[in-house]
Scaffold this active site. Structure first.
Site, PDB file in Angstrom:
ATOM      1  N   HIS A 169      -2.984   7.017   2.734  1.00  0.00           N
ATOM      2  CA  HIS A 169      -3.390   5.787   2.413  1.00  0.00           C
ATOM      3  C   HIS A 169      -4.948   5.576   2.855  1.00  0.00           C
ATOM      4  O   HIS A 169      -5.111   5.538   3.995  1.00  0.00           O
ATOM      5  CB  HIS A 169      -2.532   4.698   2.899  1.00  0.00           C
ATOM      6  CG  HIS A 169      -3.195   3.475   2.406  1.00  0.00           C
ATOM      7  ND1 HIS A 169      -3.763   2.988   1.213  1.00  0.00           N
ATOM      8  CD2 HIS A 169      -3.134   2.449   3.042  1.00  0.00           C
ATOM      9  CE1 HIS A 169      -4.078   1.844   1.192  1.00  0.00           C
ATOM     10  NE2 HIS A 169      -3.696   1.313   2.409  1.00  0.00           N
ATOM     11  N   ASN A 209     -10.202  -0.183   0.361  1.00  0.00           N
ATOM     12  CA  ASN A 209      -8.602  -0.022   0.256  1.00  0.00           C
ATOM     13  C   ASN A 209      -8.302  -0.610  -1.008  1.00  0.00           C
ATOM     14  O   ASN A 209      -8.374  -1.785  -1.378  1.00  0.00           O
ATOM     15  CB  ASN A 209      -8.313  -0.810   1.631  1.00  0.00           C
ATOM     16  CG  ASN A 209      -6.574  -0.873   1.401  1.00  0.00           C
ATOM     17  OD1 ASN A 209      -5.887  -0.369   0.597  1.00  0.00           O
ATOM     18  ND2 ASN A 209      -5.977  -1.261   2.630  1.00  0.00           N
ATOM     19  N   CYS A 230       0.760  -1.193   0.188  1.00  0.00           N
ATOM     20  CA  CYS A 230      -0.148  -0.184  -0.186  1.00  0.00           C
ATOM     21  C   CYS A 230       0.878   1.316   0.037  1.00  0.00           C
ATOM     22  O   CYS A 230       0.239   2.387  -0.288  1.00  0.00           O
ATOM     23  CB  CYS A 230      -0.851   0.014   1.237  1.00  0.00           C
ATOM     24  SG  CYS A 230      -2.016  -1.502   1.213  1.00  0.00           S
TER      25      CYS A 230
HETATM   26  N1  COA Z   1     -18.408  -8.354  10.277  1.00  0.00           N
HETATM   27  C1  COA Z   1     -18.797  -8.472  11.425  1.00  0.00           C
HETATM   28  N2  COA Z   1     -18.040  -8.909  12.542  1.00  0.00           N
HETATM   29  C2  COA Z   1     -16.667  -8.950  12.188  1.00  0.00           C
HETATM   30  C3  COA Z   1     -16.154  -8.776  10.867  1.00  0.00           C
HETATM   31  C4  COA Z   1     -17.157  -8.305   9.789  1.00  0.00           C
HETATM   32  N3  COA Z   1     -17.000  -8.093   8.676  1.00  0.00           N
HETATM   33  N4  COA Z   1     -14.800  -9.014  10.723  1.00  0.00           N
HETATM   34  C5  COA Z   1     -14.505  -9.250  12.126  1.00  0.00           C
HETATM   35  N5  COA Z   1     -15.791  -9.322  12.972  1.00  0.00           N
HETATM   36  C6  COA Z   1     -15.872  -9.623  14.306  1.00  0.00           C
HETATM   37  C7  COA Z   1     -14.633 -10.331  14.821  1.00  0.00           C
HETATM   38  O1  COA Z   1     -14.692 -11.918  14.567  1.00  0.00           O
HETATM   39  C8  COA Z   1     -14.542  -9.966  16.270  1.00  0.00           C
HETATM   40  O2  COA Z   1     -15.429 -10.849  16.911  1.00  0.00           O
HETATM   41  P1  COA Z   1     -15.412 -11.627  18.459  1.00  0.00           P
HETATM   42  O3  COA Z   1     -15.195 -10.491  19.255  1.00  0.00           O
HETATM   43  O4  COA Z   1     -16.577 -12.366  18.565  1.00  0.00           O
HETATM   44  O5  COA Z   1     -14.048 -12.245  18.169  1.00  0.00           O
HETATM   45  C9  COA Z   1     -15.050  -8.573  16.218  1.00  0.00           C
HETATM   46  O6  COA Z   1     -15.765  -8.397  15.025  1.00  0.00           O
HETATM   47  C10 COA Z   1     -13.884  -7.803  16.416  1.00  0.00           C
HETATM   48  O7  COA Z   1     -12.909  -7.981  15.604  1.00  0.00           O
HETATM   49  P2  COA Z   1     -11.599  -7.133  15.699  1.00  0.00           P
HETATM   50  O8  COA Z   1     -10.652  -7.805  14.616  1.00  0.00           O
HETATM   51  O9  COA Z   1     -10.892  -6.934  16.910  1.00  0.00           O
HETATM   52  O10 COA Z   1     -12.277  -5.818  15.165  1.00  0.00           O
HETATM   53  P3  COA Z   1     -11.392  -4.370  14.757  1.00  0.00           P
HETATM   54  O11 COA Z   1     -12.081  -3.292  15.742  1.00  0.00           O
HETATM   55  O12 COA Z   1      -9.856  -4.522  15.055  1.00  0.00           O
HETATM   56  O13 COA Z   1     -11.911  -4.256  13.407  1.00  0.00           O
HETATM   57  C11 COA Z   1     -10.643  -4.196  11.421  1.00  0.00           C
HETATM   58  C12 COA Z   1     -11.300  -4.943  12.547  1.00  0.00           C
HETATM   59  C13 COA Z   1     -10.010  -5.103  10.395  1.00  0.00           C
HETATM   60  C14 COA Z   1     -11.432  -3.383  10.743  1.00  0.00           C
HETATM   61  C15 COA Z   1      -9.400  -3.271  11.863  1.00  0.00           C
HETATM   62  O14 COA Z   1      -8.487  -4.210  12.778  1.00  0.00           O
HETATM   63  C16 COA Z   1      -8.577  -2.647  10.980  1.00  0.00           C
HETATM   64  O15 COA Z   1      -8.843  -2.030  10.070  1.00  0.00           O
HETATM   65  N6  COA Z   1      -7.224  -3.032  10.890  1.00  0.00           N
HETATM   66  C17 COA Z   1      -6.380  -2.268   9.990  1.00  0.00           C
HETATM   67  C18 COA Z   1      -6.370  -3.288   8.761  1.00  0.00           C
HETATM   68  C19 COA Z   1      -5.955  -2.634   7.733  1.00  0.00           C
HETATM   69  O16 COA Z   1      -5.744  -1.320   7.405  1.00  0.00           O
HETATM   70  N7  COA Z   1      -5.202  -3.284   6.720  1.00  0.00           N
HETATM   71  C20 COA Z   1      -4.483  -2.946   5.601  1.00  0.00           C
HETATM   72  C21 COA Z   1      -3.252  -2.347   5.704  1.00  0.00           C
HETATM   73  S1  COA Z   1      -2.668  -1.494   4.272  1.00  0.00           S
END
Ligand code: COA
Length: 316
Positions: free
Chosen positions: A243, A273, A116
């Protein structure tokens, strides 16, 4: 050509026509529009079809950038394509783009993978190559078909990504849109947090929370360092093109830098993204919508798999 004589002469973008909304995704995996919007800010993304490879999207964005710059394909002597989803491992997709555009054989063409952060890595590379005096007009492109490496059964990643392309033409100064500086980084110790391991069907694997935390810290560090290098304060930055991964990451960065969120250009609600395409897509939108004006200083800032990160400054 001195570094200070090199400008962004034009920009362009292209996204495939097909749109996948959060509501449609909610029929494919166990998720909801509300969860996706609240956690990421994303509402929909564009997806390329079977016959729309990265090269085709890249060429469409490049054509728009050349038209905007008033530069012909004949004048281009360097193409750098930032992508992690090339059409195939070889040849470089940049060569396919060269052919699609009709850029002559005396041009150097290659792909660059910094995930990215790829567009900023490509910008820095093109800038240095033009400053060497051996090249005159560069096409710097970020293009991705991430839908081809998304695990469409994994709700924690498939909601995040989209396809598209953005491009910029760099060349000798015509007064404005001067690149002031760039700063690139990589922390290979965190490579495992976001990767596409080899396998029968390679797909994106990610430790979301860790990526989130590192992204905010890394982008803040990159911004502070580039501002310091150029004797600027955050308050002197007119706009920020970050980004486009997650609205909460952008909001955290704004908060840490003490900048109002209104200065950040955000379009991830419509594209998700798009990795290396994300900054040039937003850059093109910002220019065409009048969000950047002559005299403005714009900060570009990225992070991604590697973990790579970096920043660049443009004076319009
Ligand atoms: N819909 C519903 N629930 C979802 C889900 C979805 N699409 N994806 C994950 N969950 C659930 C998980 O299973 C978890 O459930 P649990 O508590 O029962 O285990 C809960 O939501 C929380 O998951 P978590 O991963 O802790 O959520 P988060 O607040 O960290 O959000 C992201 C997840 C991926 C949105 C976030 O971590 C993020 O954006 N990270 C950076 C990713 C990124 O930018 N990547 C590219 C880099 S270039």
């Amino acid at each position: 050509m001195a570094h200070s004589d090199i400008c962004i002469l034009g920009t362009g973008a292209h996204v495939p026509a097909k749109v996948l909304t959060n509501h449609e995704l909610a029929r494919m995996v166990d998720t909801t529009d509300e969860w996706i919007v609240t956690r990421t800010g994303i509402r929909e993304r564009h997806l390329a079809g079977k016959n729309e490879p990265t090269s085709m999207m890249a060429a469409a964005a490049a054509r728009a950038a050349l038209a905007d710059a008033g530069v012909t394909a004949e004048q281009v002597d360097l193409i750098i394509l930032a992508t992690l989803t090339p059409d195939q491992p070889m040849p470089a997709t940049a060569c396919l783009v060269q052919h699609l555009l009709g850029v002559p054989a005396r041009a150097a063409c290659f792909d660059l993978n910094a995930a990215c952060s790829g567009f900023l890595y490509a910008l820095d590379t093109a800038w240095a190559m033009l400053a060497s005096g051996r090249y005159r007009h560069a096409l710097v492109i970020g293009a991705e078909k991430l839908s081809s490496i998304v695990d469409w059964t994994d709700r924690s990643t498939c909601v995040l990504f989209g396809d598209g392309a953005g491009a910029a033409v760099l060349g000798p100064a015509r007064g404005t849109a001067r690149l002031l500086g760039t700063r690139l980084y990589a922390e290979g110790a965190h490579a495992h947090l976001l990767c596409v391991p080899r396998g029968p069907k390679p797909v994106i694997q990610m430790k979301g929370r860790e990526v989130f935390k590192n992204a905010v810290r890394q982008m803040e560090d990159a911004v502070r360092e580039i501002l310091e290098q150029h004797g600027l304060t955050a308050a002197q930055i007119s706009s920020v093109i970050p980004h486009q991964a997650n609205l909460r990451i952008i909001e955290s960065l704004a908060q840490y830098l003490g900048l109002p969120i209104e200065r950040f250009i955000v379009n991830l609600d419509r594209y998700g993204n798009t990795s290396a395409a994300s900054i040039p897509l937003a850059l093109d939108e910002a220019r065409r919508s009048g969000r950047v004006r002559a005299g403005d200083t714009t900060l570009l800032v990225a992070f991604g798999a590697g973990l790579t990160y970096g920043a660049a400054l443009v004076r319009w």
